[in-house]
Design an enzyme around this catalytic site. Structure first.
Site, PDB file in Angstrom:
ATOM      1  N   HIS A  23      -5.621   2.947   1.012  1.00 55.69           N
ATOM      2  CA  HIS A  23      -4.734   4.029   1.452  1.00 55.69           C
ATOM      3  C   HIS A  23      -5.284   4.801   2.655  1.00 55.69           C
ATOM      4  O   HIS A  23      -4.581   5.040   3.629  1.00 55.69           O
ATOM      5  CB  HIS A  23      -4.512   5.035   0.323  1.00 55.69           C
ATOM      6  CG  HIS A  23      -4.035   4.417  -0.952  1.00 55.69           C
ATOM      7  ND1 HIS A  23      -3.153   3.375  -0.987  1.00 55.69           N
ATOM      8  CD2 HIS A  23      -4.289   4.720  -2.257  1.00 55.69           C
ATOM      9  CE1 HIS A  23      -2.914   3.047  -2.246  1.00 55.69           C
ATOM     10  NE2 HIS A  23      -3.585   3.846  -3.030  1.00 55.69           N
ATOM     11  N   ASP A  65       0.898  -1.143   0.000  1.00 51.43           N
ATOM     12  CA  ASP A  65       0.000   0.000   0.000  1.00 51.43           C
ATOM     13  C   ASP A  65       0.940   1.196   0.000  1.00 51.43           C
ATOM     14  O   ASP A  65       1.583   1.474   1.009  1.00 51.43           O
ATOM     15  CB  ASP A  65      -0.880   0.003   1.258  1.00 51.43           C
ATOM     16  CG  ASP A  65      -1.920   1.108   1.179  1.00 51.43           C
ATOM     17  OD1 ASP A  65      -1.532   2.270   0.942  1.00 51.43           O
ATOM     18  OD2 ASP A  65      -3.108   0.819   1.328  1.00 51.43           O
ATOM     19  N   HIS A  66       1.052   1.854  -1.130  1.00 53.68           N
ATOM     20  CA  HIS A  66       2.165   2.811  -1.243  1.00 53.68           C
ATOM     21  C   HIS A  66       2.021   3.982  -0.250  1.00 53.68           C
ATOM     22  O   HIS A  66       2.982   4.672   0.025  1.00 53.68           O
ATOM     23  CB  HIS A  66       2.376   3.282  -2.690  1.00 53.68           C
ATOM     24  CG  HIS A  66       1.422   4.339  -3.148  1.00 53.68           C
ATOM     25  ND1 HIS A  66       0.190   4.054  -3.647  1.00 53.68           N
ATOM     26  CD2 HIS A  66       1.532   5.685  -3.192  1.00 53.68           C
ATOM     27  CE1 HIS A  66      -0.419   5.171  -3.973  1.00 53.68           C
ATOM     28  NE2 HIS A  66       0.375   6.197  -3.716  1.00 53.68           N
TER      29      HIS A  66
END
Ligand code: BG6
Length: 499
Positions: free
Chosen positions: A238, A175-176
């Protein structure tokens, strides 16, 4: 700094955009900073019939034109693969053997799934069938890109499938947002300072607000986005991860198990929004045609790949509660959307006002509520808003700012999310990756909302002109107050600012 063992990174889906835009540039930065292992190779794998040379030329587009790039590119290889049967992976297996022998690299493998999600079910099995998914001597890790499922059921199924072939501690669900320096700094701000944590609870906080706005639209990804929407694309992953960092209890130590144990507790405490309350607590919107700076901007339904009658939300705002000791009764508000006035992600903690008002306020809209704003991007930093006496006669209070900007740290650069996450995985640190149970809990929270939208077409999809802050109804979610209207610059807000 931890030692990174020699290894080979295998990227499935290497001819796609993510590889050239994010992964290879991130690896190059790690290379420049001497953070890659001494012996290291990247093997790109996908269906396209590229060679090592054509692959290196393809990824060059997003690398700086400077000395050093050529030696980095020598670490890049490419192997065309099909993924129909176990035998299709044999050429890749042979290539890995050859590269590791030739370059004397240990057979530690990190497999990166950057393919269409349908292959997340297939590639792990093929790796297992080819005995590539485990080894008694070397490590094997699997990075899985988002989307991790499209609903609760598919996420559960995917977890079960992956666990057939890889153990949980070998799986890295990316999950950046967790790779962003400013998101990690949420933990440091909270848990390394004595001044915030005592106030970080229902006794002193009135509400928490999270905005994640994008000025871009779907940018050629209409086909994907129309099946997804803001809830699946941004909020389920996110933004809920961000909520967990804002809301979690202090972990006992900083490691993957301790942090992820706290994350899951937050998700388990999210109060479910029942189907009949969805229209009250969740506002969905879709951008419509408008003019931005005198240029005509098409509406979402006119975007390529989007259904002309689409009811997919490009904006979502919701109000929810976290039912635990710390947060009982504190409303959380999140909004995210495409084609909003500016690109900004930030968390705003609104503190309760003083119990007895002694002074006049210069500005009634700022009725001296203190705010702590943690800016995720851009103009990364932290802002505290507090009341100060307006100089002169009397005791009039005005709101002033105290701010820190990362850009003031002259000798440090803020690393990009993928640099941090890739390096962490290479070092076997899963702290900033999502654990399977947490992903399922997060889906569990959003699923009733998605179902309600699906089953009750009468729940409105509000239109908002592209370039505005979303449907008016979103502002009604917050009782007796309004959202902060952030600008590009952290310290600006209000009606007029640079966007
Ligand atoms: C991606 C979404 O995961 O995150 C995109 O698929 C979105 O639609 C992007 O634009 C936002 O990331 P960032 O880091 O630019 O906020």
């Amino acid at each position: 700094m931890k030692q990174t063992e020699n290894q080979i990174l295998i990227i499935f889906g290497a001819s796609g955009d993510l590889t050239k835009r994010k992964l290879i540039p991130a690896l190059y930065v790690l290379f420049k900073q001497n953070l890659l292992p001494k012996k290291f190779a990247v093997v790109g794998a996908s269906r396209s019939p590229l060679t090592d040379e054509t692959f290196r030329t393809k990824v060059d587009e997003f690398l700086p034109k400077e000395e050093g790039v050529e030696s980095f590119k020598k670490m890049l290889f490419y192997q065309p693969v099909l993924t129909n049967t176990a035998d299709d992976l044999i050429p890749l297996k042979n290539r890995l053997k050859y590269i590791s022998n030739d370059l004397n690299i240990d057979k530690n493998f990190v497999f990166y799934l950057s393919t269409p999600p349908s292959l997340y079910e297939v590639i792990p099995r093929l790796l297992w069938e080819n005995k590539l998914s485990k080894s008694s001597k070397y490590f094997r890790r699997l990075i899985v890109e988002k989307p991790f499922g499209t609903d609760l059921e598919s996420a559960k199924k995917l977890n079960i499938n992956l666990l057939n072939y890889f153990k949980e501690d070998m799986i890295y669900r990316i999950d950046h947002y967790l790779g962003k320096e400013t998101v990690q700094n949420m933990l440091v701000t909270r848990f390394s300072n004595g001044i915030f944590e005592p106030l970080w609870n229902r006794n002193y906080i009135e509400r928490v607000e999270i905005t994640s706005a994008e000025s871009l639209g779907v940018e050629g990804r209409g086909g994907y986005y129309d099946q997804s929407g803001a809830m699946r694309d941004m909020l389920q992953n996110h933004l809920l991860q961000l909520v967990s960092f804002v809301a979690m209890e202090p972990p006992t130590v900083i490691n993957a198990t301790a942090i992820r144990n706290e994350t899951i507790k937050v998700f388990q405490s999210l109060r479910p929004i029942p189907e009949n309350m969805v229209s009250k607590y969740v506002i969905r919107g879709q951008y419509t045609e408008s003019k931005i700076r005198n240029n005509k901007v098409v509406g979402y339904r006119e975007e390529p790949g989007v259904d002309e009658f689409s009811r997919t939300e490009t904006f979502v705002a919701l109000k929810f509660f976290i039912d635990n000791w710390r947060w009982a009764g504190v409303p959380f508000y999140i909004r995210t959307g495409k084609k909003l006035p500016t690109r900004v992600t930030e968390v705003v903690i609104h503190f309760k006002s003083v119990p007895h008002h002694l002074f006049d306020s210069a500005n009634s809209s700022s009725t001296n509520n203190n705010q702590l704003i943690i800016r995720i991007h851009p103009d990364e930093g932290i802002l505290v808003k507090f009341g100060m006496k307006t100089p002169g006669a009397g005791f009039e209070v005005q709101t002033v700012n105290m701010d820190f900007h990362y850009s003031d740290l002259t000798d440090t650069t803020v690393s990009a999310a993928y640099e941090r996450l890739l390096l962490d995985c290479m070092q076997g640190d899963a702290t900033l990756y999502a654990r399977g149970d947490a992903v399922e809990e997060a889906w569990g929270f959003v699923q009733p909302i998605i179902d309600a939208w699906q089953n009750n077409p009468e729940i409105p999809v509000y239109g908002y002109p592209a370039g505005t802050w979303g449907p008016e109804e979103a502002s009604k979610l917050i009782a007796n107050a309004e959202w902060r209207f952030p600008c590009k610059n952290l310290t600006d807000d209000g009606l007029y600012c640079e966007l």
